[in-house]
Design a protein around this motif. Sequence first.
Motif, PDB file in Angstrom:
ATOM      1  N   THR A 118       0.846  -1.189   0.000  1.00  6.12           N
ATOM      2  CA  THR A 118       0.000   0.000   0.000  1.00  6.12           C
ATOM      3  C   THR A 118       0.882   1.240   0.000  1.00  6.12           C
ATOM      4  O   THR A 118       2.062   1.168   0.347  1.00  6.12           O
ATOM      5  CB  THR A 118      -0.943   0.006   1.225  1.00  6.12           C
ATOM      6  N   VAL A 121      -6.341   0.084   1.127  1.00  9.29           N
ATOM      7  CA  VAL A 121      -6.370  -0.034  -0.328  1.00  9.29           C
ATOM      8  C   VAL A 121      -4.942  -0.275  -0.797  1.00  9.29           C
ATOM      9  O   VAL A 121      -4.034   0.484  -0.476  1.00  9.29           O
ATOM     10  CB  VAL A 121      -6.942   1.240  -0.982  1.00  9.29           C
ATOM     11  N   ARG A 138     -13.247  -1.244   2.126  1.00 11.42           N
ATOM     12  CA  ARG A 138     -12.595  -0.988   0.853  1.00 11.42           C
ATOM     13  C   ARG A 138     -11.889  -2.266   0.419  1.00 11.42           C
ATOM     14  O   ARG A 138     -11.190  -2.876   1.213  1.00 11.42           O
ATOM     15  CB  ARG A 138     -11.573   0.131   0.991  1.00 11.42           C
ATOM     16  N   GLN A 195      -9.303  -4.288  -2.320  1.00 14.51           N
ATOM     17  CA  GLN A 195      -8.210  -4.100  -3.253  1.00 14.51           C
ATOM     18  C   GLN A 195      -8.641  -4.398  -4.673  1.00 14.51           C
ATOM     19  O   GLN A 195      -7.999  -3.975  -5.612  1.00 14.51           O
ATOM     20  CB  GLN A 195      -7.033  -5.021  -2.883  1.00 14.51           C
ATOM     21  N   SER A 228     -10.891  -1.717  -7.751  1.00 13.75           N
ATOM     22  CA  SER A 228     -11.171  -1.406  -6.352  1.00 13.75           C
ATOM     23  C   SER A 228     -12.569  -0.825  -6.202  1.00 13.75           C
ATOM     24  O   SER A 228     -13.095  -0.183  -7.102  1.00 13.75           O
ATOM     25  CB  SER A 228     -10.149  -0.400  -5.825  1.00 13.75           C
TER      26      SER A 228
END
Length: 141
Positions: free
Chosen positions: A23, A41, A110, A112, A133
């Motif tokens: 990340t 994310v 959230r 990936q 995403s």
Amino acid sequence: MGSFSDVPALIAGGTINPFRFVTASTAADNTGIQAAAVDTVVVGVSDGSTKGPLSSAHAESGDPINLQGGDIVLVQCGTANLPTRGELVQANTADGTARVAVTTVGPARRFQGYVALENGVSGGIIRIQKVGSFVYYPTTL
């Protein structure tokens, strides 16, 4: 550093192991760290190379990070919450390994944007496919 147009060129902000979710770091520009939260994310997955023959780390602070290019990449599974074929995959809380995505905790999650193409095995490496995403809002809070 990245060799594909969809692969960012990042410098490690800490130790990153091979085949781990990476990340963006908030500590410095153009810096990546090993993903360590289920709702982080990610920008990619580190490749399988190591820093050198005597190191098990892919990169350490200040080293370039080699992220895998393309839509299908390899990632190492954690030891619990293993993904099965067709399930959404996300970073494990502790170490950037893969786990099945959490979809019923908190107001939003959230993702990936990866789906497992194979069944996960504890500590094993599986293929996952990038699907984009997104944010998931569960009906159960």
